[in-house]
Design an enzyme around this catalytic site. Structure first.
Site, mmCIF file in Angstrom:
data_model
loop_
_atom_site.group_PDB
_atom_site.id
_atom_site.type_symbol
_atom_site.label_atom_id
_atom_site.label_comp_id
_atom_site.label_asym_id
_atom_site.label_seq_id
_atom_site.Cartn_x
_atom_site.Cartn_y
_atom_site.Cartn_z
ATOM 1 N N ASP A 1 0.754 -1.156 4.802
ATOM 2 C CA ASP A 1 0.648 -2.023 3.640
ATOM 3 C C ASP A 1 0.735 -1.189 2.363
ATOM 4 O OD1 ASP A 1 0.235 -4.158 5.331
ATOM 5 O OD2 ASP A 1 -1.915 -4.289 4.978
ATOM 6 N N MET A 2 1.251 -1.789 1.319
ATOM 7 C CA MET A 2 1.384 -1.099 0.039
ATOM 8 C C MET A 2 0.060 -0.486 -0.407
ATOM 9 S SD MET A 2 2.728 -2.715 -3.557
ATOM 10 C CE MET A 2 2.791 -1.748 -5.076
#
Length: 215
Positions: A56-57
């Site tokens: 995930d970012m």
């Protein structure tokens, strides 16, 4: 074009192991403002680099990329067959009742919350099987937070974040799943991919990689 900021933990002719920064996309997103990402930065240094998996970012830590299509297929198969072990460290809200160092299991099915994408939710009828092993590492009584180690057995999007929310201990700094207080407590999601263990796709050697969490 700014400087290429990439932390390479390991590199050979078959694969690359990288340390992704929090707040950096793993792969390009939709729109011109979402083209800067780890894979693009790496490909400017290693033109043959190919994506195998994502973080995930908001999550930092260890990622692996392949350097040819055959290795990419091999690593994809290894991830799909759960032959790759990934562990994360996180700081969660509250003080879990679980004893320190004892592994516990979260087995709760996850599905996309379509009206509220990209959120995921627990759904016992329609959700995909999702399993996480976790254990308490230490408590912070002053802040009422707990450092935990997490091992995703399955690899659903947002799995660790959804599972920790489901057991009442959302990850500190989580804008999607945390309480307003837990979100406001940190300036980033306190989730870090700290170790990755796999069999080298060419040599067959068992390999392990470690990245220290900066929180």
């Amino acid at each position: 074009m700014g400087p290429i900021e990439v932390t390479v933990l390991y590199a050979d002719e078959a694969m690359l192991v990288l340390d992704k920064a929090a707040g950096l996309l793993s792969v390009p997103g939709r729109g011109e403002d979402k083209q800067d990402c780890l894979s693009t930065r790496v490909q400017r240094l290693y033109a043959d680099a190919l994506v195998v998996h994502r973080l995930d970012m908001a999550t930092s830590g260890v990622m692996v990329m392949a350097r040819n299509p055959a290795v990419q297929r091999s690593l994809n198969d290894a991830f799909a067959s759960r032959a790759v072990t990934k562990r994360y460290v996180a700081v969660v809200d509250g003080i879990p009742a679980a004893p320190v160092e004892a592994w516990a299991l979260i087995d709760l099915p996850i599905i996309v919350d379509w009206p509220n994408r990209p959120r995921r939710v627990i759904d016992h009828q329609l959700g995909k099987p999702s399993v996480t092993r976790w254990r308490v590492l230490s408590h912070n009584e002053r802040d009422q937070t707990t450092r935990v180690e997490l091992e995703p057995v399955t690899g659903r999007s947002h799995q660790l974040r959804v599972h920790m929310q489901a057991v009442g201990h959302s990850i500190v700094g989580d804008a999607l799943y945390g309480s307003p207080l837990a979100h406001a407590t940190a300036d980033r999601l306190l989730l870090h991919a700290c170790t990755l263990e796999l069999i080298h796709p060419v040599t067959g050697q068992a390999m392990g990689f470690v990245s220290r969490a900066h929180f």
